[in-house]
Design a protein around this motif. Structure first.
Motif, PDB file in Angstrom:
ATOM      1  N   ASP A 248       0.804  -1.219   0.000  1.00 20.78           N
ATOM      2  CA  ASP A 248       0.000   0.000   0.000  1.00 20.78           C
ATOM      3  C   ASP A 248       0.841   1.275   0.000  1.00 20.78           C
ATOM      4  N   VAL A 249       1.805   1.347   0.907  1.00 17.10           N
ATOM      5  CA  VAL A 249       2.594   2.574   1.037  1.00 17.10           C
ATOM      6  C   VAL A 249       3.595   2.700  -0.109  1.00 17.10           C
ATOM      7  N   GLN A 250       4.342   1.650  -0.370  1.00 15.59           N
ATOM      8  CA  GLN A 250       5.313   1.713  -1.461  1.00 15.59           C
ATOM      9  C   GLN A 250       4.618   1.969  -2.793  1.00 15.59           C
ATOM     10  N   GLY A 251       3.458   1.352  -2.998  1.00 19.38           N
ATOM     11  CA  GLY A 251       2.720   1.564  -4.233  1.00 19.38           C
ATOM     12  C   GLY A 251       2.265   3.005  -4.378  1.00 19.38           C
ATOM     13  N   ALA A 252       1.741   3.573  -3.303  1.00 22.94           N
ATOM     14  CA  ALA A 252       1.295   4.968  -3.338  1.00 22.94           C
ATOM     15  C   ALA A 252       2.452   5.903  -3.663  1.00 22.94           C
ATOM     16  N   ILE A 253       3.575   5.717  -2.987  1.00 26.75           N
ATOM     17  CA  ILE A 253       4.731   6.574  -3.217  1.00 26.75           C
ATOM     18  C   ILE A 253       5.205   6.449  -4.666  1.00 26.75           C
ATOM     19  N   GLY A 254       5.228   5.223  -5.172  1.00 27.01           N
ATOM     20  CA  GLY A 254       5.652   5.013  -6.546  1.00 27.01           C
ATOM     21  C   GLY A 254       4.742   5.677  -7.564  1.00 27.01           C
ATOM     22  N   GLU A 255       3.468   5.840  -7.207  1.00 25.53           N
ATOM     23  CA  GLU A 255       2.494   6.462  -8.102  1.00 25.53           C
ATOM     24  C   GLU A 255       2.362   7.966  -7.874  1.00 25.53           C
ATOM     25  N   GLY A 256       3.125   8.505  -6.916  1.00 27.04           N
ATOM     26  CA  GLY A 256       3.041   9.928  -6.615  1.00 27.04           C
ATOM     27  C   GLY A 256       1.783  10.300  -5.853  1.00 27.04           C
ATOM     28  N   LEU A 257       1.237   9.373  -5.066  1.00 28.85           N
ATOM     29  CA  LEU A 257       0.011   9.594  -4.306  1.00 28.85           C
ATOM     30  C   LEU A 257       0.314   9.634  -2.814  1.00 28.85           C
ATOM     31  N   ASP A 258      -0.485  10.374  -2.063  1.00 26.68           N
ATOM     32  CA  ASP A 258      -0.349  10.391  -0.610  1.00 26.68           C
ATOM     33  C   ASP A 258      -0.806   9.058  -0.026  1.00 26.68           C
ATOM     34  N   ALA A 259      -0.218   8.706   1.122  1.00 26.37           N
ATOM     35  CA  ALA A 259      -0.536   7.430   1.759  1.00 26.37           C
ATOM     36  C   ALA A 259      -0.857   7.624   3.228  1.00 26.37           C
ATOM     37  N   LEU A 260      -1.866   6.884   3.687  1.00 22.05           N
ATOM     38  CA  LEU A 260      -2.214   6.788   5.100  1.00 22.05           C
ATOM     39  C   LEU A 260      -1.941   5.352   5.533  1.00 22.05           C
ATOM     40  N   PHE A 261      -0.938   5.174   6.394  1.00 20.65           N
ATOM     41  CA  PHE A 261      -0.504   3.857   6.840  1.00 20.65           C
ATOM     42  C   PHE A 261      -1.263   3.461   8.103  1.00 20.65           C
ATOM     43  N   VAL A 262      -1.957   2.321   8.056  1.00 20.61           N
ATOM     44  CA  VAL A 262      -2.708   1.792   9.194  1.00 20.61           C
ATOM     45  C   VAL A 262      -1.789   0.857   9.969  1.00 20.61           C
ATOM     46  N   THR A 263      -1.397   1.280  11.166  1.00 12.27           N
ATOM     47  CA  THR A 263      -0.358   0.552  11.898  1.00 12.27           C
ATOM     48  C   THR A 263      -0.860  -0.691  12.616  1.00 12.27           C
ATOM     49  N   SER A 264      -2.172  -0.854  12.743  1.00 10.67           N
ATOM     50  CA  SER A 264      -2.714  -1.996  13.488  1.00 10.67           C
ATOM     51  C   SER A 264      -2.875  -3.241  12.628  1.00 10.67           C
ATOM     52  N   GLY A 265      -2.371  -3.213  11.396  1.00 13.38           N
ATOM     53  CA  GLY A 265      -2.500  -4.359  10.503  1.00 13.38           C
ATOM     54  C   GLY A 265      -1.362  -5.342  10.661  1.00 13.38           C
ATOM     55  N   ILE A 266      -0.769  -5.759   9.542  1.00  9.43           N
ATOM     56  CA  ILE A 266       0.195  -6.848   9.581  1.00  9.43           C
ATOM     57  C   ILE A 266       1.482  -6.500  10.315  1.00  9.43           C
ATOM     58  N   ALA A 267       1.774  -5.211  10.516  1.00 13.58           N
ATOM     59  CA  ALA A 267       2.998  -4.816  11.221  1.00 13.58           C
ATOM     60  C   ALA A 267       2.724  -4.380  12.649  1.00 13.58           C
ATOM     61  N   GLN A 268       1.583  -4.725  13.198  1.00 16.44           N
ATOM     62  CA  GLN A 268       1.091  -4.169  14.463  1.00 16.44           C
ATOM     63  C   GLN A 268       2.017  -4.386  15.651  1.00 16.44           C
ATOM     64  N   ASP A 269       2.854  -5.405  15.627  1.00 22.83           N
ATOM     65  CA  ASP A 269       3.692  -5.717  16.796  1.00 22.83           C
ATOM     66  C   ASP A 269       4.886  -4.790  16.955  1.00 22.83           C
ATOM     67  N   ASN A 270       5.043  -3.838  16.042  1.00 27.66           N
ATOM     68  CA  ASN A 270       6.242  -2.998  16.049  1.00 27.66           C
ATOM     69  C   ASN A 270       6.064  -1.627  16.692  1.00 27.66           C
ATOM     70  N   PHE A 271       4.835  -1.284  17.122  1.00 25.59           N
ATOM     71  CA  PHE A 271       4.571   0.114  17.469  1.00 25.59           C
ATOM     72  C   PHE A 271       4.029   0.313  18.877  1.00 25.59           C
ATOM     73  N   GLY A 272       4.306  -0.614  19.769  1.00 25.06           N
ATOM     74  CA  GLY A 272       3.875  -0.479  21.152  1.00 25.06           C
ATOM     75  C   GLY A 272       2.625  -1.285  21.451  1.00 25.06           C
ATOM     76  N   ALA A 273       2.230  -1.273  22.715  1.00 23.91           N
ATOM     77  CA  ALA A 273       1.133  -2.117  23.176  1.00 23.91           C
ATOM     78  C   ALA A 273      -0.244  -1.594  22.801  1.00 23.91           C
ATOM     79  N   ASP A 274      -0.379  -0.298  22.603  1.00 25.77           N
ATOM     80  CA  ASP A 274      -1.678   0.307  22.311  1.00 25.77           C
ATOM     81  C   ASP A 274      -1.856   0.418  20.794  1.00 25.77           C
ATOM     82  N   GLN A 275      -2.621  -0.508  20.234  1.00 29.53           N
ATOM     83  CA  GLN A 275      -2.791  -0.531  18.783  1.00 29.53           C
ATOM     84  C   GLN A 275      -3.526   0.695  18.260  1.00 29.53           C
ATOM     85  N   HIS A 276      -4.321   1.328  19.087  1.00 29.94           N
ATOM     86  CA  HIS A 276      -5.057   2.526  18.659  1.00 29.94           C
ATOM     87  C   HIS A 276      -4.157   3.754  18.580  1.00 29.94           C
ATOM     88  N   ASN A 277      -3.061   3.712  19.317  1.00 33.72           N
ATOM     89  CA  ASN A 277      -2.168   4.877  19.380  1.00 33.72           C
ATOM     90  C   ASN A 277      -0.724   4.411  19.236  1.00 33.72           C
TER      91      ASN A 277
END
Length: 296
Positions: A242-271
């Motif tokens: 999603d993100v790499q594709g958007a950047i490659g197309e010159g489009l803005d991207a909103l990355f949802v952190t609670s998906g497949i990479a959720q374990d990397n950003f702390g215990a609170d998935q909402h924040n």
């Protein structure tokens, strides 16, 4: 540096259309996320267009039926674009030949029979696609594992080794490596393509982050009135899709952190933790315009 936002409404006035991923953003493979449903309904109520952009290897009619069965309201989206749609065009026009060996699940059989209106003429104008054994094939068509609940890519090593020996190109209908199914992680067609490339095989991709699916999304958005690229926002949880594709197309991207990479950003998935998120994005060498815990 990515800007962490609390909800889509904070930035929605800057956009006329969104290309929104499904798994991990709108649903988890079992049920829709109510907050995501509400966010997209609100965006459309203000006049925005929503194209659901998925790496699912099936035609859009199959995905629409799946969304209906899952309980996703029809007023969430304006159109659906799938990796399967883009890959079907390539298959019909002989990108990997017209005698192909198929690797995929029974649920993906529609890939060979169910064509959107704009592809039916393409099918009629080209030789029919024949499904054959690997030894008789000109190429591979891969939509996923036959049984993604129990199998792994290693179960296909022998088939892929034979295909590599025969120098068969692979049409990968879904570049995703893994996807969430409820609380499980399942392998997708992209995992087989990755293994094939590691063996020295050739794989062709048609979903995110590759251009064909974005070209199709823009064409279908144009039929709805269109939008300038600067007014299109891509939403997704896949940093390399999603993100790499958007950047490659010159489009803005909103990355949802609670998906497949959720374990990397702390215990609170909402924040997501801002420092952990930025360090991870630096490691990925990709910078989405915005990030959010859950689409809401």
């Amino acid at each position: 540096m990515t800007q962490i936002i609390a909800n889509l409404a904070e930035i929605s006035d800057a956009y006329d259309a969104v290309f929104c991923d499904l798994w991990g953003c709108l649903h988890n493979g079992v049920a829709p996320f109510p907050a995501a449903v509400a966010a997209l309904q609100a965006f459309r109520a203000k006049g925005g267009r929503v194209i659901l952009l998925t790496n699912a290897p099936r035609p859009k009619t199959s995905i629409i039926a799946q969304l209906d069965a899952m309980g996703v309201p029809r007023d969430v989206w304006d159109d659906v674009v799938t990796s399967g749609d883009a890959a079907q065009y390539a298959m019909l026009t002989g990108a990997v030949g017209h005698r192909v060996h198929f690797i995929g699940a029974p649920k993906d059989e529609a890939f060979f029979t169910d064509f959107a209106a704009d592809l039916q003429a393409v099918a009629a104008a080209n030789p029919p696609v024949q499904r054959v054994a690997t030894k008789d094939a000109e190429g591979l068509v891969v939509t996923g594992l036959a049984d993604d609940l129990t199998e792994t890519p290693e179960d296909y090593r022998a088939t892929l080794l034979l295909a590599k020996t025969l120098d068969l190109p692979m049409l990968c209908a879904n570049p995703d490596i893994i996807v969430h199914m409820g609380d499980k992680l399942l392998y997708c067609a992209g995992a087989l393509a990755k293994l094939y490339e590691e063996m020295g095989g050739r794989a062709l991709y048609f979903g995110k982050p590759h251009p064909p699916i974005y070209d199709l999304a823009r064409r279908r958005l144009q039929a709805l009135g269109g939008a300038e690229d600067a007014r299109i926002l891509c939403i997704g949880d896949g940093i390399h899709t999603d993100v790499q594709g958007a950047i490659g197309e010159g489009l803005d991207a909103l990355f949802v952190t609670s998906g497949i990479a959720q374990d990397n950003f702390g215990a609170d998935q909402h924040n997501p933790d801002a420092a952990l998120l930025q360090d991870w994005l630096d490691d990925m060498q990709l910078s989405p315009t915005y990030s959010i815990g859950h689409l809401r």
